[in-house]
Design a protein around this motif. Sequence first.
Motif, short mmCIF file in Angstrom:
data_model
loop_
_atom_site.label_atom_id
_atom_site.label_comp_id
_atom_site.label_asym_id
_atom_site.label_seq_id
_atom_site.Cartn_x
_atom_site.Cartn_y
_atom_site.Cartn_z
N LEU A 1 17.19 -97.29 -57.44
CA LEU A 1 15.79 -97.71 -57.29
C LEU A 1 15.19 -97.25 -55.96
O LEU A 1 13.99 -97.40 -55.73
CB LEU A 1 15.67 -99.23 -57.42
CG LEU A 1 16.04 -99.78 -58.79
CD1 LEU A 1 16.10 -101.30 -58.75
CD2 LEU A 1 15.04 -99.31 -59.85
N GLY A 2 16.02 -96.75 -55.07
CA GLY A 2 15.54 -96.25 -53.79
C GLY A 2 15.30 -97.32 -52.74
O GLY A 2 14.63 -97.06 -51.75
N THR A 3 15.87 -98.50 -52.94
CA THR A 3 15.68 -99.56 -51.95
C THR A 3 16.77 -99.56 -50.89
O THR A 3 16.65 -100.28 -49.89
CB THR A 3 15.62 -100.95 -52.62
OG1 THR A 3 16.82 -101.18 -53.35
CG2 THR A 3 14.42 -101.03 -53.56
N GLN A 4 17.83 -98.79 -51.11
CA GLN A 4 18.89 -98.58 -50.12
C GLN A 4 19.25 -97.10 -50.12
O GLN A 4 19.18 -96.45 -51.17
CB GLN A 4 20.15 -99.39 -50.45
CG GLN A 4 20.05 -100.86 -50.22
CD GLN A 4 21.40 -101.55 -50.51
OE1 GLN A 4 22.45 -100.92 -50.56
NE2 GLN A 4 21.35 -102.84 -50.73
N ASP B 1 24.57 -102.70 -55.44
CA ASP B 1 24.44 -101.53 -54.57
C ASP B 1 23.97 -100.31 -55.35
O ASP B 1 23.03 -99.62 -54.94
CB ASP B 1 25.77 -101.21 -53.87
CG ASP B 1 26.18 -102.27 -52.87
OD1 ASP B 1 25.27 -102.96 -52.32
OD2 ASP B 1 27.38 -102.41 -52.63
N VAL B 2 24.61 -100.05 -56.48
CA VAL B 2 24.24 -98.87 -57.28
C VAL B 2 22.79 -98.98 -57.75
O VAL B 2 22.03 -98.01 -57.70
CB VAL B 2 25.20 -98.68 -58.48
CG1 VAL B 2 24.74 -97.52 -59.36
CG2 VAL B 2 26.62 -98.46 -57.99
N ALA C 1 22.17 -104.10 -65.42
CA ALA C 1 23.22 -103.16 -65.04
C ALA C 1 23.79 -102.44 -66.26
O ALA C 1 24.07 -101.24 -66.21
CB ALA C 1 24.33 -103.88 -64.28
N ASP C 2 23.93 -103.17 -67.37
CA ASP C 2 24.41 -102.53 -68.60
C ASP C 2 23.49 -101.38 -69.00
O ASP C 2 23.97 -100.29 -69.33
CB ASP C 2 24.46 -103.54 -69.75
CG ASP C 2 25.56 -104.56 -69.62
OD1 ASP C 2 26.42 -104.42 -68.72
OD2 ASP C 2 25.56 -105.52 -70.42
N TYR C 3 22.18 -101.62 -68.96
CA TYR C 3 21.24 -100.55 -69.32
C TYR C 3 21.28 -99.40 -68.33
O TYR C 3 21.24 -98.24 -68.71
CB TYR C 3 19.81 -101.09 -69.44
CG TYR C 3 19.56 -101.84 -70.72
CD1 TYR C 3 19.82 -101.25 -71.95
CD2 TYR C 3 19.07 -103.13 -70.70
CE1 TYR C 3 19.61 -101.93 -73.13
CE2 TYR C 3 18.84 -103.83 -71.87
CZ TYR C 3 19.11 -103.22 -73.09
OH TYR C 3 18.90 -103.89 -74.25
#
Length: 97
Positions: free
Chosen positions: A70-73, A64-65, A31-33
């Motif tokens: 990544l396009g999974t949601q 969620d973000v 998430a940091d990256y």
Amino acid sequence: MNDNDTHSDSGLAPRLARMKFRAWHRGTREADYMFGCFFDTRHTGWDEAALDWFERLLEEDDVDVMAWALGTQPVPQAFTGAEMDAMRRLDYVDIPR
């Protein structure tokens, strides 16, 4: 943040510093990256609306973000647009090796 940032002279420096800190201190390296690199590569071109967008994004759960990027949601309507499109490209992530 460096002295060459477009926003540094506009009184936004404290706001940007807070966003940068929050982007780079998410709790997981992934998430940091995702957030941190996105902030570092994009923030100098942001207008007020984009700054507001990113601040709202920072309030969302990392899982969620990351799923949106990544396009999974599906991306919620409140976050669709050019910045999310840029985030979904993932070409801004530079992981030191």
